[in-house]
Design a protein around this motif. Structure first.
Motif, PDB file in Angstrom:
ATOM      1  N   TYR A 163       9.387   7.390 -39.514  1.00  0.00           N
ATOM      2  CA  TYR A 163       8.795   8.278 -38.004  1.00  0.00           C
ATOM      3  C   TYR A 163       7.980   6.967 -37.369  1.00  0.00           C
ATOM      4  O   TYR A 163       8.072   6.830 -36.049  1.00  0.00           O
ATOM      5  CB  TYR A 163       8.690   9.433 -38.252  1.00  0.00           C
ATOM      6  CG  TYR A 163       8.099  10.059 -36.723  1.00  0.00           C
ATOM      7  CD1 TYR A 163       8.970  10.330 -35.759  1.00  0.00           C
ATOM      8  CD2 TYR A 163       6.665  10.153 -36.537  1.00  0.00           C
ATOM      9  CE1 TYR A 163       8.744  10.830 -34.640  1.00  0.00           C
ATOM     10  CE2 TYR A 163       6.127  10.730 -35.413  1.00  0.00           C
ATOM     11  CZ  TYR A 163       6.987  10.923 -34.349  1.00  0.00           C
ATOM     12  OH  TYR A 163       6.726  11.412 -33.066  1.00  0.00           O
ATOM     13  N   ALA A 164       6.849   6.887 -38.255  1.00  0.00           N
ATOM     14  CA  ALA A 164       5.913   5.744 -37.583  1.00  0.00           C
ATOM     15  C   ALA A 164       6.476   4.569 -36.947  1.00  0.00           C
ATOM     16  O   ALA A 164       6.399   3.865 -36.124  1.00  0.00           O
ATOM     17  CB  ALA A 164       4.818   5.525 -38.436  1.00  0.00           C
ATOM     18  N   LEU A 165       7.409   4.130 -37.909  1.00  0.00           N
ATOM     19  CA  LEU A 165       8.182   2.733 -37.434  1.00  0.00           C
ATOM     20  C   LEU A 165       8.930   2.974 -36.159  1.00  0.00           C
ATOM     21  O   LEU A 165       8.922   2.239 -35.415  1.00  0.00           O
ATOM     22  CB  LEU A 165       9.050   2.210 -38.844  1.00  0.00           C
ATOM     23  CG  LEU A 165       9.768   1.001 -38.550  1.00  0.00           C
ATOM     24  CD1 LEU A 165       8.826  -0.202 -38.184  1.00  0.00           C
ATOM     25  CD2 LEU A 165      10.697   0.535 -39.816  1.00  0.00           C
ATOM     26  N   ALA A 166       9.554   3.972 -36.347  1.00  0.00           N
ATOM     27  CA  ALA A 166      10.299   4.176 -35.017  1.00  0.00           C
ATOM     28  C   ALA A 166       9.494   4.401 -33.735  1.00  0.00           C
ATOM     29  O   ALA A 166       9.954   3.814 -32.745  1.00  0.00           O
ATOM     30  CB  ALA A 166      11.194   5.816 -35.315  1.00  0.00           C
ATOM     31  N   GLU A 167       8.545   5.137 -33.804  1.00  0.00           N
ATOM     32  CA  GLU A 167       7.494   5.158 -32.674  1.00  0.00           C
ATOM     33  C   GLU A 167       7.076   3.591 -32.134  1.00  0.00           C
ATOM     34  O   GLU A 167       6.991   3.516 -30.859  1.00  0.00           O
ATOM     35  CB  GLU A 167       6.441   6.074 -33.047  1.00  0.00           C
ATOM     36  CG  GLU A 167       6.707   7.374 -33.137  1.00  0.00           C
ATOM     37  CD  GLU A 167       7.074   8.294 -31.812  1.00  0.00           C
ATOM     38  OE1 GLU A 167       5.952   8.534 -31.091  1.00  0.00           O
ATOM     39  OE2 GLU A 167       8.156   8.231 -31.416  1.00  0.00           O
ATOM     40  N   CYS A 168       6.642   2.774 -33.360  1.00  0.00           N
ATOM     41  CA  CYS A 168       6.101   1.774 -32.941  1.00  0.00           C
ATOM     42  C   CYS A 168       7.266   0.607 -32.260  1.00  0.00           C
ATOM     43  O   CYS A 168       6.888   0.057 -31.322  1.00  0.00           O
ATOM     44  CB  CYS A 168       5.623   1.095 -34.364  1.00  0.00           C
ATOM     45  SG  CYS A 168       4.934  -0.778 -34.086  1.00  0.00           S
ATOM     46  N   GLU A 169       8.674   0.691 -32.825  1.00  0.00           N
ATOM     47  CA  GLU A 169       9.616  -0.002 -32.447  1.00  0.00           C
ATOM     48  C   GLU A 169       9.944   0.357 -30.808  1.00  0.00           C
ATOM     49  O   GLU A 169      10.204  -0.268 -29.993  1.00  0.00           O
ATOM     50  CB  GLU A 169      10.892   0.204 -33.198  1.00  0.00           C
ATOM     51  CG  GLU A 169      10.833  -0.479 -34.554  1.00  0.00           C
ATOM     52  CD  GLU A 169      10.695  -2.124 -34.484  1.00  0.00           C
ATOM     53  OE1 GLU A 169      10.876  -2.626 -33.635  1.00  0.00           O
ATOM     54  OE2 GLU A 169      10.982  -2.658 -35.510  1.00  0.00           O
ATOM     55  N   ARG A 170      10.012   1.830 -30.689  1.00  0.00           N
ATOM     56  CA  ARG A 170      10.294   2.212 -29.248  1.00  0.00           C
ATOM     57  C   ARG A 170       9.237   1.920 -28.171  1.00  0.00           C
ATOM     58  O   ARG A 170       9.458   1.366 -27.057  1.00  0.00           O
ATOM     59  CB  ARG A 170      10.185   3.839 -29.499  1.00  0.00           C
ATOM     60  CG  ARG A 170      10.660   4.555 -28.092  1.00  0.00           C
ATOM     61  CD  ARG A 170      10.625   6.009 -28.395  1.00  0.00           C
ATOM     62  NE  ARG A 170      10.994   6.995 -27.185  1.00  0.00           N
ATOM     63  CZ  ARG A 170      10.157   7.583 -26.599  1.00  0.00           C
ATOM     64  NH1 ARG A 170       9.013   7.559 -27.048  1.00  0.00           N
ATOM     65  NH2 ARG A 170      10.780   8.199 -25.361  1.00  0.00           N
ATOM     66  N   SER A 171       7.930   1.726 -28.685  1.00  0.00           N
ATOM     67  CA  SER A 171       6.979   1.388 -27.839  1.00  0.00           C
ATOM     68  C   SER A 171       7.177  -0.104 -27.422  1.00  0.00           C
ATOM     69  O   SER A 171       6.522  -0.874 -26.466  1.00  0.00           O
ATOM     70  CB  SER A 171       5.406   1.638 -28.322  1.00  0.00           C
ATOM     71  OG  SER A 171       5.172   0.671 -29.430  1.00  0.00           O
ATOM     72  N   LEU A 172       7.783  -0.981 -28.403  1.00  0.00           N
ATOM     73  CA  LEU A 172       8.067  -2.359 -28.120  1.00  0.00           C
ATOM     74  C   LEU A 172       9.218  -2.607 -27.336  1.00  0.00           C
ATOM     75  O   LEU A 172       9.536  -3.734 -27.185  1.00  0.00           O
ATOM     76  CB  LEU A 172       8.215  -3.234 -29.628  1.00  0.00           C
ATOM     77  CG  LEU A 172       6.722  -3.226 -30.465  1.00  0.00           C
ATOM     78  CD1 LEU A 172       7.186  -3.697 -31.910  1.00  0.00           C
ATOM     79  CD2 LEU A 172       5.884  -4.376 -29.840  1.00  0.00           C
ATOM     80  N   GLY A 173       9.912  -1.501 -27.077  1.00  0.00           N
ATOM     81  CA  GLY A 173      11.155  -1.700 -26.357  1.00  0.00           C
ATOM     82  C   GLY A 173      12.395  -1.905 -27.177  1.00  0.00           C
ATOM     83  O   GLY A 173      13.437  -2.273 -26.658  1.00  0.00           O
ATOM     84  N   HIS A 174      12.274  -1.804 -28.467  1.00  0.00           N
ATOM     85  CA  HIS A 174      13.408  -2.020 -29.464  1.00  0.00           C
ATOM     86  C   HIS A 174      14.233  -0.549 -29.559  1.00  0.00           C
ATOM     87  O   HIS A 174      13.996   0.073 -30.638  1.00  0.00           O
ATOM     88  CB  HIS A 174      12.984  -2.720 -30.874  1.00  0.00           C
ATOM     89  CG  HIS A 174      11.947  -3.769 -30.639  1.00  0.00           C
ATOM     90  ND1 HIS A 174      11.147  -4.380 -31.629  1.00  0.00           N
ATOM     91  CD2 HIS A 174      12.153  -4.900 -29.454  1.00  0.00           C
ATOM     92  CE1 HIS A 174      10.783  -5.574 -31.184  1.00  0.00           C
ATOM     93  NE2 HIS A 174      11.244  -5.813 -29.872  1.00  0.00           N
ATOM     94  N   LEU A 175      14.942  -0.223 -28.654  1.00  0.00           N
ATOM     95  CA  LEU A 175      15.536   1.105 -28.689  1.00  0.00           C
ATOM     96  C   LEU A 175      16.340   1.344 -30.043  1.00  0.00           C
ATOM     97  O   LEU A 175      16.419   2.424 -30.625  1.00  0.00           O
ATOM     98  CB  LEU A 175      15.897   1.407 -27.428  1.00  0.00           C
ATOM     99  CG  LEU A 175      14.995   1.291 -26.350  1.00  0.00           C
ATOM    100  CD1 LEU A 175      15.585   1.868 -25.186  1.00  0.00           C
ATOM    101  CD2 LEU A 175      13.736   2.356 -26.569  1.00  0.00           C
ATOM    102  N   ARG A 176      17.340   0.445 -29.934  1.00  0.00           N
ATOM    103  CA  ARG A 176      18.327   0.459 -31.128  1.00  0.00           C
ATOM    104  C   ARG A 176      17.558   0.576 -32.537  1.00  0.00           C
ATOM    105  O   ARG A 176      17.790   1.568 -33.307  1.00  0.00           O
ATOM    106  CB  ARG A 176      19.265  -0.701 -31.087  1.00  0.00           C
ATOM    107  CG  ARG A 176      20.267  -0.597 -32.267  1.00  0.00           C
ATOM    108  CD  ARG A 176      21.317  -1.877 -32.122  1.00  0.00           C
ATOM    109  NE  ARG A 176      22.174  -1.349 -30.894  1.00  0.00           N
ATOM    110  CZ  ARG A 176      23.498  -2.228 -30.529  1.00  0.00           C
ATOM    111  NH1 ARG A 176      23.498  -3.270 -31.269  1.00  0.00           N
ATOM    112  NH2 ARG A 176      23.959  -1.901 -29.438  1.00  0.00           N
TER     113      ARG A 176
END
Length: 340
Positions: free
Chosen positions: A181-194
């Motif tokens: 979940y933490a990785l997902a939030e981090c990737e989402r903030s970077l714009g890596h939605l997939r």
């Protein structure tokens, strides 16, 4: 064997108990029978015993002193003194530098002290970063240490570096939902939605699989990462106009939270902690009712207005954030501690 284990795994705090016990048994079993008519010389056996005792004392005494400081830090935290807790943790780390668990707790307290720092907290953050990195260096496969270092960099707006450590955390423990979940939030903030969506789905897949079912008391096995991932995924699906899947994911997240709040085991925990008998206390009942109203609103919405969906999700998030503080205000201190 216990000594060798202590050299390579999680410090000496557990082997210390076994070594003390073995030393006491060995010392007692080596006591010779009384010989009043003859004095024993101070020979090689006595020197060996003294040497062994000195080695054991040199190894185990620092661990004991470190454990005392950790206990004092825990007591300081219970009384709300972050500064005193940080001081005790610093001493504990000096006594037992190989204990990465103590380093992680010390770093967490330092981060908590930042808002109260008159100088902006840069020195505290730098020291916290040093402690996190030392803990990871000492235990490079410690998934929790890797996750906490990654989350630390997220808070410092260093998402690229955070993502690197969070990936290492999930690699060390593939079923670690909090790290995914933490990785997902981090990737989402970077714009890596997939990539973020894949991580959210991984959390939900773990919860559905065998690893998610290995809980001794299912009613108490509430994993916030599952509910949060379901809500985040619902938001992303709605942005792509996948209304049916979005609504299903939103319902899953809300149901996960409501299931825990309604469980008999949760009520039993409250009763055991605070001596509460009968139904849920009023504050908790009101919050649960509000939460279920949000769930019903999402169900009635049926993938209609985007703004309605966002408001419903935000309402749930705000409700979760406010639930425990409002509940604590209605409970005795012992109950609040148990719930926490």
């Amino acid at each position: 064997a216990v000594a060798v284990h202590g050299l390579v795994d999680y410090g000496w705090q557990i082997p210390a108990l076994a070594l003390w016990t073995a030393g006491l048994i060995g010392g007692l079993s080596a006591v010779p029978r009384a010989a009043p008519a003859r004095k024993r010389r101070f020979g090689a056996e006595s020197l060996s015993a003294l040497a062994a005792a000195a080695v054991a004392l040199a190894i185990l005494l620092p661990e004991w002193l470190s454990a005392r400081e950790v206990a004092a830090a825990d007591s300081a935290l219970e009384h709300g003194s972050l500064t005193a807790a940080a001081g005790h943790y610093a001493k504990a780390v000096r006594w037992s530098p190989r204990n990465e668990g103590t380093r992680l707790d010390y770093a967490g307290v330092l981060v908590s002290l930042v808002p109260y720092s008159e100088s902006g907290g840069k020195e505290l953050l730098d020291e916290a970063e040093r402690q996190y990195r030392l803990a990871v260096h000492q235990a490079p496969t410690h998934a929790s240490a890797l996750r906490r270092l990654g989350e630390f960099y997220v808070r410092r707006s260093r998402q690229v570096e955070a993502a690197k450590w969070l990936r290492k955390s999930v690699a060390a423990f593939p079923n670690y939902t909090a790290a995914h979940y933490a990785l997902a939030e981090c990737e989402r903030s970077l714009g890596h939605l997939r990539t973020a969506e894949q991580a959210y789905r991984r959390v939900l897949a773990i919860a559905e699989g065998p690893a998610g079912q290995l809980q001794a008391v299912p009613e108490l096995a509430f994993d916030p990462a599952v509910a949060q991932s379901a809500l985040r995924l619902a938001d992303m699906l709605h942005d792509r106009n996948e209304c049916s899947a979005s609504l299903a994911s939103a319902r899953r997240g809300l149901t996960e939270m409501a299931r825990y709040r309604q469980s008999e085991a949760y009520q039993a925990t409250l009763a055991r902690a605070g001596g509460i008998s009968g139904p849920l206390p009023p504050a908790e009942a009101d919050l649960l009712e509000a939460e279920l109203e949000v769930c019903a609103a999402v169900g009635e919405w049926q993938c209609g207005s985007r703004e309605a969906f966002r408001r419903a999700v935000e309402a749930v998030r705000e409700l979760e954030d406010s639930m425990l503080p409002r509940l604590w205000s209605k409970l005795p201190p012992s109950a609040a501690q148990e719930v926490d």
